[in-house]
Design a protein around this motif. Structure first.
Motif, PDB file in Angstrom:
ATOM      1  N   TRP A 128      19.488  45.415 -22.037  1.00  0.00           N
ATOM      2  CA  TRP A 128      18.899  44.132 -21.656  1.00  0.00           C
ATOM      3  C   TRP A 128      18.344  43.421 -22.892  1.00  0.00           C
ATOM      4  O   TRP A 128      18.137  44.010 -23.950  1.00  0.00           O
ATOM      5  CB  TRP A 128      17.795  44.360 -20.617  1.00  0.00           C
ATOM      6  N   ASP A 182      28.492  41.045 -18.096  1.00  0.00           N
ATOM      7  CA  ASP A 182      27.049  40.919 -17.912  1.00  0.00           C
ATOM      8  C   ASP A 182      26.771  41.103 -16.421  1.00  0.00           C
ATOM      9  O   ASP A 182      27.631  41.562 -15.670  1.00  0.00           O
ATOM     10  CB  ASP A 182      26.513  39.593 -18.465  1.00  0.00           C
ATOM     11  N   GLU A 226      21.391  40.808 -19.429  1.00  0.00           N
ATOM     12  CA  GLU A 226      21.737  42.221 -19.544  1.00  0.00           C
ATOM     13  C   GLU A 226      23.259  42.340 -19.487  1.00  0.00           C
ATOM     14  O   GLU A 226      23.932  41.497 -18.876  1.00  0.00           O
ATOM     15  CB  GLU A 226      21.093  43.062 -18.443  1.00  0.00           C
ATOM     16  N   ALA A 227      23.795  43.369 -20.129  1.00  0.00           N
ATOM     17  CA  ALA A 227      25.248  43.494 -20.193  1.00  0.00           C
ATOM     18  C   ALA A 227      25.654  44.908 -20.582  1.00  0.00           C
ATOM     19  O   ALA A 227      24.842  45.692 -21.090  1.00  0.00           O
ATOM     20  CB  ALA A 227      25.818  42.505 -21.210  1.00  0.00           C
ATOM     21  N   LYS A 233      22.424  36.894 -17.148  1.00  0.00           N
ATOM     22  CA  LYS A 233      23.016  36.843 -18.488  1.00  0.00           C
ATOM     23  C   LYS A 233      22.206  37.660 -19.495  1.00  0.00           C
ATOM     24  O   LYS A 233      22.654  37.865 -20.629  1.00  0.00           O
ATOM     25  CB  LYS A 233      23.090  35.386 -18.979  1.00  0.00           C
ATOM     26  N   ILE A 256      31.205  42.122 -25.095  1.00  0.00           N
ATOM     27  CA  ILE A 256      30.625  42.310 -23.768  1.00  0.00           C
ATOM     28  C   ILE A 256      31.745  42.583 -22.766  1.00  0.00           C
ATOM     29  O   ILE A 256      32.649  41.757 -22.598  1.00  0.00           O
ATOM     30  CB  ILE A 256      29.814  41.067 -23.341  1.00  0.00           C
TER      31      ILE A 256
END
Length: 352
Positions: free
Chosen positions: A222, A240, A150-151, A148, A237
């Motif tokens: 990140w 992720d 990084e996306a 979760k 987003i």
């Protein structure tokens, strides 16, 4: 004969005494040998070489400078630097520490390659590129971090609604970083090829400027930079790393440093573990501490800290296998020119 090592006068007195009681000369010598051997063991046990392991260790580390590379966004090493506990511990061992800041993992490991630093922490991709380049490094521990953390993001009003719609679009990320792998796997999962996007290889600071300026269509980033942009801007987003990338962090050390100073390495990992436990229990304090360091608001940093996992752990077969998959993926799409075996550069010293 061992008796010649005893003072002559003492030997004469004892010999006379024993013979008066019917003990033979051979028996006398045997007794002297036993007594002498016992004295030797006592003297040996009391000698500085055996009673002062700590002194010997300090001699071995006297004057050694532990050179650490860090990124400000790497919570644990940043906290370790600023709290000063490692410096105090190393000083007690006769050693010292220096710190060099890097904007991302790849340039940090380039510095390790030329012998400028001994130790650092990066995401999962940089050590793979470094191993391919022949950097003499070892994986010495990992932390679980979080998928979760990084996306891939786009502006909230972007017409791009899915990863599949990134075809032909410009996507910003740091080359060789953990988000490089996220982009590869996300594109693959969407049925695209890596060649279907336009990579924009930018550091976090440059990528944010490009993202805000509309010069890129999407950004793979990140924490805590991800949390910061979520807090400051209207973003969405696309995905992720859940079910795409493990997003682990790795503690890495120069092979020569590990071979020459394994005790210092263990001391370093012990100190990191202490800070790690503090950070895991104190996300609010960590956020307040990092705010002036990173120029990111504490509220955003607290989000990042609460959604990550902690730990300074020895590498397992499962972790090594996953890291090998990343290496194989990069080779398959020709991001790296040759195959490597991750297990060849894993240190097992922290399993003991």
């Amino acid at each position: 004969m061992f008796s010649k090592y005893l003072p002559h006068r003492l030997m004469k007195i004892v010999t006379s005494f024993l013979q008066n009681y019917g003990i033979s000369r051979i028996g006398t010598f045997a007794l002297f040998f036993a007594v002498g051997l016992g004295l030797t063991l006592v003297i040996s046990a009391c000698s500085p070489n055996n009673t002062s392991n700590s002194a010997a260790t300090q001699t071995a580390t006297q004057g050694v400078v532990v050179r650490i590379g860090y990124q400000k966004a790497a919570t644990i090493l940043n906290a370790l630097k600023n709290r000063g506990s490692l410096a105090q511990t190393l000083t007690a061992a006769g050693a010292s520490v220096t710190w060099t800041e890097f904007p991302a993992g790849p340039p940090m490991l380039e510095a390790m390659n030329v012998g400028s630093i001994d130790f650092g922490y990066t995401g999962e991709s940089p050590p793979i590129f470094a191993q391919v380049a022949g950097t003499p490094l070892l994986y010495v521990a990992y932390d679980p971090w979080s998928p979760k953390a990084e996306a891939i993001i786009v502006p909230k009003d972007s017409p791009i609604k899915s990863v599949a719609e990134l075809k032909g679009k410009k996507v910003a990320f740091a080359k060789g970083s953990n988000t490089n792998y996220l982009v590869v796997k996300a594109i693959e999962a969407a049925g695209l090829n890596y060649s279907d996007i336009q990579p924009a290889h930018l550091t976090p600071a440059d990528a944010r400027a490009a993202f805000e300026g509309g010069n890129v269509d999407a950004w793979a980033i990140w924490d805590p930079y991800l949390a910061a942009v979520e807090h400051d801007l209207d973003v969405r987003i696309l995905t992720d790393a859940t079910n795409l990338a493990p997003n682990r962090g790795y503690y890495l050390a120069r092979q020569e440093f590990v071979n020459s100073h394994p005790d210092l390495l263990k001391t370093l990992l012990d100190e990191i573990s202490k800070i790690d436990k503090w950070a895991a229990d104190s996300p609010e304090e960590v956020a307040k501490f990092l705010e002036p360091e990173l120029g990111i608001k504490a509220a955003a940093l607290e989000i990042a800290e609460k959604r990550r996992q902690y730990g300074v752990l020895p590498l397992t077969d499962e972790v090594i296998t996953q890291q090998q998959k990343i290496a194989d993926t990069f080779h398959k799409i020709k991001l790296v020119p040759k195959q490597i075996q991750v297990k060849e550069i894993v240190w097992n010293g922290n399993k003991s």
